[in-house]
Scaffold this motif. Sequence first.
Motif, PDB file in Angstrom:
ATOM      1  N   ASP A  61       2.150  -8.903   2.584  1.00 46.09           N
ATOM      2  CA  ASP A  61       1.844  -7.995   3.694  1.00 46.09           C
ATOM      3  C   ASP A  61       1.403  -8.709   4.975  1.00 46.09           C
ATOM      4  O   ASP A  61       0.857  -8.086   5.884  1.00 46.09           O
ATOM      5  N   ARG A 109       2.954   2.024   2.605  1.00 51.86           N
ATOM      6  CA  ARG A 109       3.316   2.394   3.973  1.00 51.86           C
ATOM      7  C   ARG A 109       4.769   2.012   4.221  1.00 51.86           C
ATOM      8  O   ARG A 109       5.218   0.942   3.811  1.00 51.86           O
ATOM      9  N   ARG A 118       6.115   2.999  11.668  1.00 50.17           N
ATOM     10  CA  ARG A 118       5.399   2.946  10.395  1.00 50.17           C
ATOM     11  C   ARG A 118       4.942   4.340  10.013  1.00 50.17           C
ATOM     12  O   ARG A 118       4.362   5.056  10.837  1.00 50.17           O
ATOM     13  N   ASP A 138       2.351   6.166   7.672  1.00 53.55           N
ATOM     14  CA  ASP A 138       1.165   5.914   6.869  1.00 53.55           C
ATOM     15  C   ASP A 138       1.096   6.858   5.678  1.00 53.55           C
ATOM     16  O   ASP A 138       1.855   7.834   5.583  1.00 53.55           O
ATOM     17  N   THR A 193      -1.446  -7.038  10.557  1.00 52.60           N
ATOM     18  CA  THR A 193      -2.864  -6.968  10.239  1.00 52.60           C
ATOM     19  C   THR A 193      -3.045  -6.090   8.998  1.00 52.60           C
ATOM     20  O   THR A 193      -2.116  -5.431   8.536  1.00 52.60           O
ATOM     21  N   ALA A 194      -4.264  -6.058   8.484  1.00 55.19           N
ATOM     22  CA  ALA A 194      -4.537  -5.316   7.251  1.00 55.19           C
ATOM     23  C   ALA A 194      -4.266  -3.828   7.390  1.00 55.19           C
ATOM     24  O   ALA A 194      -3.919  -3.155   6.412  1.00 55.19           O
ATOM     25  N   ASP A 195      -4.415  -3.288   8.609  1.00 57.56           N
ATOM     26  CA  ASP A 195      -4.190  -1.852   8.799  1.00 57.56           C
ATOM     27  C   ASP A 195      -2.739  -1.518   9.109  1.00 57.56           C
ATOM     28  O   ASP A 195      -2.409  -0.375   9.429  1.00 57.56           O
ATOM     29  N   GLY A 196      -1.850  -2.517   9.019  1.00 58.54           N
ATOM     30  CA  GLY A 196      -0.431  -2.270   9.243  1.00 58.54           C
ATOM     31  C   GLY A 196       0.015  -2.409  10.680  1.00 58.54           C
ATOM     32  O   GLY A 196       1.182  -2.148  10.994  1.00 58.54           O
ATOM     33  N   THR A 197      -0.884  -2.841  11.556  1.00 59.35           N
ATOM     34  CA  THR A 197      -0.546  -3.031  12.965  1.00 59.35           C
ATOM     35  C   THR A 197       0.218  -4.337  13.159  1.00 59.35           C
ATOM     36  O   THR A 197      -0.072  -5.339  12.515  1.00 59.35           O
ATOM     37  N   GLN A 222       0.806  -1.210   0.000  1.00 54.54           N
ATOM     38  CA  GLN A 222       0.000   0.000   0.000  1.00 54.54           C
ATOM     39  C   GLN A 222       0.846   1.271   0.000  1.00 54.54           C
ATOM     40  O   GLN A 222       0.323   2.377  -0.104  1.00 54.54           O
TER      41      GLN A 222
END
Length: 262
Positions: free
Chosen positions: A186, A130, A159, A161, A211-215, A128
């Motif tokens: 990812d 990031r 990270r 964003d 996770t999908a949100d980058g966590t 994405q």
Amino acid sequence: MLAGLLVVYPVSRAKADDEPIFAPDSKLKAETAKGAGGEGPAWDPELGILTSGNGNVNRLARDGKASVYREKAGTNGLLFDKTGRLVACEAESRRITRTDREGAVTVLTDRFNGKRYNQPNDLTIDSQGRIYFSDPRYGSREGMEQLDAAGKTIEGVYRIDLDGKVARVIGREVERANGVLVSADDKFLYVADNNNDDLGGARKLWRFDLTADGTVDAKSKKLIHDWGTGRGPDGVKQDAKGRLYVAGGLNKPNPRPSPRPT
């Protein structure tokens, strides 16, 4: 970052009858300009190889011509994003920057929670866009500002964003984050934990779930390889088959480090 003079160890679960990782007749070839250093090599089909060394970003063009791409940049890890811009860990300036194809430099972050970073070292970019980067400190420990609630130093991973917000995704889950890599799907973040200044310090490669949100799921921490009392891991890369390549040693015996004064 992958340093040009380090031995690269493939970490693979491939079966014995799989194709060899390196061709039997392959030979090691230096691909950096003489005297220019080989930290954080980044390949671009137009520019060739860029590396950090002697305080500059150096270029080795595809025709073998060496030049300085960006003078006095003070960089370490380098990586091109999918639009061809150069993202860099500026260790000396303690910041992350992005340089466009015309040479304009943008500072992406130079502080977290108002405090300066330790010494940004290596970076990786997910699908994405990031950016994840490590923030260790090697050498002098003076002036370190990233601390936990107990006043202990943090040498973790951050990270950036797409909107420019910065989050610390790994803190004291590792001793001293160095090389970092997001897997192609990812799903994982690999972290080279290399505290080779201290006797008994970490020299390990860890894997964390993303996770999908980058966590980062800190509880998912899994040991991939432990170098024991060796030099430990540096840069990390992955090929199309999912095999990891880790810069993790010198071409000569490595003396044990001296205990740090208490």
